[in-house]
Enzyme design. Sequence first.
Site, PDB file in Angstrom:
ATOM      1  N   CYS A 114       0.847  -1.203   0.000  1.00 20.56           N
ATOM      2  CA  CYS A 114       0.000   0.000   0.000  1.00 20.56           C
ATOM      3  C   CYS A 114       0.879   1.248   0.000  1.00 20.56           C
ATOM      4  O   CYS A 114       1.548   1.522  -0.978  1.00 20.56           O
ATOM      5  CB  CYS A 114      -0.960  -0.035   1.191  1.00 20.56           C
ATOM      6  N   HIS A 145      -3.586  -5.577   1.098  1.00 19.67           N
ATOM      7  CA  HIS A 145      -2.858  -5.789   2.352  1.00 19.67           C
ATOM      8  C   HIS A 145      -2.790  -7.263   2.758  1.00 19.67           C
ATOM      9  O   HIS A 145      -3.684  -7.745   3.447  1.00 19.67           O
ATOM     10  CB  HIS A 145      -3.557  -5.036   3.484  1.00 19.67           C
ATOM     11  N   GLU A 176      -0.888  -8.516   5.001  1.00 18.92           N
ATOM     12  CA  GLU A 176      -0.672  -8.590   6.453  1.00 18.92           C
ATOM     13  C   GLU A 176      -1.993  -8.423   7.203  1.00 18.92           C
ATOM     14  O   GLU A 176      -2.031  -8.591   8.423  1.00 18.92           O
ATOM     15  CB  GLU A 176       0.365  -7.550   6.890  1.00 18.92           C
TER      16      GLU A 176
END
Lengths: 273, 990
Positions: free
Chosen positions: A101, A226, A228
């Site tokens: 990002c 994302h 994560e």
Amino acid sequence: MKVKALVLSGEGINCDYETALAFSLAGAESKRVHINDLIAGWEKLEEFHIIAFPGGFSFGDHLGAGKALANKIKNAFSQGTKLFDGLKDFIENGRLVIGICNGFQVLVKLGLLPALKAQGNQEVSLFFNDSARFEDRWVKLKVNKTNCVFTRGIERIDLPCRHAEGKFVADRKTINELWKNSLVVMQYADDSYNPSYRYPLNPNGSIDAIAGICDKTGRVFGLMPHPEAFLFFENHPQWTRLRNKFINIDEMPKKGDGQKIFENAVDYIKMHF
Amino acid sequence: MHRIEVCTKPDLKDVIGASLRRSIMEDLGIRPQSIRIIKAFSMDIPFSIKQLESAAKKVFTDPITQICSVNSPLAAGFDFDWLVEIGFKPGVTDNEGRTAKESLEIFTAKKLNGSVFSSTQYLFVGGNREEIELIVEKMLANPLIERWQVFSADEWKLRGKRGLPLPIVIAQKKPKVKEFNLNVSDEKLEALSEMRTLSLTVQELKIFRDYFKNKDVLKKRKKLGLKGNPTDAELECFAQTQSEHCKHKVFNSLIKYTEESRTHKIDGLFKTFIAGATQKIRNSSKNDFCVSVFNDNAGIIAFDENHNLAFKVETHNSPSALDPYGGALTGIVGVNRDILGAGLGAKPIFNTNVLCFGSPFTSEEKIPKTVLHPKRVLKGVRLGIEHGGNRIGIPTVNGTVFFDDSFIVRPLVFCGTCGLMPSIVKGKRSHLKKAMPGDKIVMVGGRIGKDGIHGATFSSMKLAEGSPVSAVQIGAPIVQKRMQDLLLEARDKGLFDSITDNGAGGLSSSVGEMALQSNGAELWLERAPLKYPGLQPWEILLSEAQERMTLAVPPEKLDEFLSLCRERDVEATVIGEFNDSGFFQVKYGKKTVLFLSLDFLHNGLPKMELEAEWSAPNFKEPAIENTTEFTSVLKKMLSHLNVCSKEWIVRQYDHEVLGNTIIKPLMGKYNDGPSDSAVLKVLPDSWQGVVVSNGMNPVFGEIDTYHMAANCIDEAIRNAVASGADPERIALLDNFCWPDPKFDSKKNPDGKKKLGKLVRACRACFDSAIEFGVPFISGKDSLSGDREINGVKHSIKPTLLISAIGLIEDVRFAVSIDAKHPGDLIYVLGVTRNELGGSLFYQMHGAIGKSVPVVNAKKFKKLYTALHKAIMNGLVQSCHDCSEGGLAVALVETAFSGMLGLNVDLSKIPMNGIEEDWQLLFSESAGRFVVTVKKENQNEFEGLLSGNDFALVGETIDSLDLLVLGLSGDAIIEADVIELKNAWQKTLKW
């Protein structure tokens, strides 16, 4: 051997905690390192195998997403040498870089992605979403066959997008070069995981539905969604529906699909160092 | 002066300009042909043109998408009819300008003198002057914080090219301390209180005056060079410390309360009903999980053996009315600081927000001239919450928007934050803190300006050019984020003894309160870092400039702390020392400007004495014509502002940064169903989770605030339980927003009635909390819900927000609201009664009614406990609470979130006193859920629920049809689920 991952923090980076968690769950020794500690020389880049540029709003996204942090990295001197040169050496030495990002925006603005011609010149950009607004939305992604280290063995994945400036743009010639060199790692996709140009499947209007790219080495990877944020099965927005496939909670997957991206990185380092 | 300009390349679409054009067409009906935006950075920093051109290209411009210029207007290269340039007034926080200067410093590798100021140009094609000026006034600029120029193309060529003058603050005054002779008439005292907006009564001012007559006091003052008259700093500091905001005088007052001709005394609403309930619950609880309640910046509960949670909800109403964006943003970053300053500091893990506005569809004529249109307020507040959460990296996970016309002139903005903290930090219990004598007073974070001095009251005063704006504040998320990172690092290294935030009252409050821990403090104002010169000592003391915390740092740790701050680019300044003198002493240079005994400063005023009265209102039930058109009623209800989808708002908040959010605000087959609460898995190695929810319904309060409060508490708890919270481990926060309840025969003739309503609501808080066994851990009141416009007083509806925080043993059992598969059984839990008083159904018939829902907390608790057991046994496929719109809306939401149909026979549900189908469908009785269960689990589920009121009412079906049978066994609703969903989604689809 112990794989060491440096997760950059400070200056408005927000996703450093969960990115560090992702690497430690993947078996690495991960450390959140403030960029100023890297510049001051308290922490040394060469002692790590992986560096992650996490998501966030570095410098509040003023002057454009990732721009001010890229400016800082490009101009900072760490113990007499340019931090940016250290970063280039890091890549040269076969180590891994991931930007997620805001981190992807930083890598693009640093000219480390896609680096078709040379490192240091910006060749593509991440522009305002067509919707002109920030959106938090899960997307489906088709993962292409590339030499990207991070996506080995992954063909499709669902991840959340959370950005206002994520529309991948470049001139047609550059886009063609990306395809020719197999650098387009991920594309926004429809329910059958075919690339999609339709909003909101393609949440920002990216050219060729591009969500993530790597450089020619396959060791520098940047993406808008994302991974994560999908370390646990329960992160998936459909998990209360998907869990019915399992007889009881002990059968439920212990991890989310995003985890694989970090495991790939750790496995690669274990094999090559 | 130099100027860099940047804009999108001419051959690329200006996305932001195009989006603005759409909003202008929708909101104002004006149709400019196109809008192009140019960003300008003006500076009074000396540069060579060559150097600046290089910086413009490399630092300010994206070479792929943008072009730039130096000292030559980009507008010259475009065709336009009108050019508007908008920039900040002097002294207003300019985040982009600050980052621009920092980036130039990094680029040139040196510290630069001077400032960078950002401004924005809008180039319009089409439109006339009147239209452009209307666009500026209604959508682009706020005169409280911004200045602008409007030029036609010709005018611009002649005299517009230089852009706006730089908003440099001109230092006007030398530091000076005024003294006040308070030995004057009552009229003069009253005038003084009014002029300086002290909000002190004549009586209170006299008590303050008499303090200075004490011989001992006089002797001590003489030694310090002070006279028998108070200084401006003393007067302001005392007024601030004793303000309603800081001391909650109404909630601590002695109240003579009369209800139905019976009168009795209440010694403190807070002590009796709120803290009283918590105390009683804690005393009788076997597993008390309260750690620190009511005496810190936030309430703290235990999460597990090693971790605590701190939770706080604040209001930021007045600032949001004046500048919706800045008001909401500072609300969020402000409540974040409450969490950073709870105990030794907690790490924020989620935000919540509850908003009350007028209808965004209100016609322009109904909006008073000095009031912003509700749609503008909504959009501005929403953006402030987006930036406050997203940019600092805290997920916004739960909230509500409630629309009612009483909020047109006074919107309500509730901002909440929860933080996680290790229960032990460096061997100390983290919820305790104590500034010690000898500790240095260190101010950390932003600088001090005139921001927020006396808040809104100065906004109406005419300001001279060059004088800094004080009315409203704009938050700086990046400054706060840096400070947050630093504080958590310093906490874990054990570098400070105590911490609190600088909120209302600035240093006067933070240092004045922390001084109680050590029993004294000396403050050195001349050392405080200022944004610009020219502040008077009392202004430095009172400024509410944002992003600041005050810490008590032991002398032996000072060097380590200050060098850590430098390494993290966070400004930190020693501005004094804690001692045990018993006094708060403030100096400016060598001169003492304030010297007050701590005891007098904090406890100098006696309790306020107030009167309250209440009698049941004489409402009647409306006559409802019998109808069979339930499907169209239902569609209207689904489109109603207080039911409809808030996806447009919620989608723009990051609700999963930090990677913890398990039940998200929007869930279901297409990720668009409305969740009852949010569930977060907060530790990587534990399945235990946190649940957060809220309850609010100001309409019920029109009938009886007692039942309003009971329903708020029930709704908050019920929402939490629906997603999986353990009813034994829930804690509550109360936020009262009320019209002024202090009786005044002239200014507030119905004050006693308003206070009576407050007493009723507090009583319900006590009763319900105890019956549910759910303690309050923190709260806040804002009792200024009035605004006078052109001599007419507008008051909000008495409003109580209850926020609930609960724990779930294992997040893998959490439940979402969407129906999962065809063939599942549908249950309705709880009894439906003829309780439509205050219901949406009555409101749609233009009535309020009388029969407000009654909460039977003991009975509900038993049901919630049984439901929780079923959830934790994996027996519940979906669970949704019934609120606005009753059973009908809950059933439809369950269906369309899962994209399934339902066959339901409502004649089977547990009911009491129901005679008509409309009562069955739309009653808003409390304590009810719609639950779906797999057929194979029927016996086990029913077994666990036995002894409670519940019934099997139907099945989910594969086709997208909703079929509901009524009392007589006939179909009363036959509808297409997609059509119902469209009705629900269309209202706020902007």
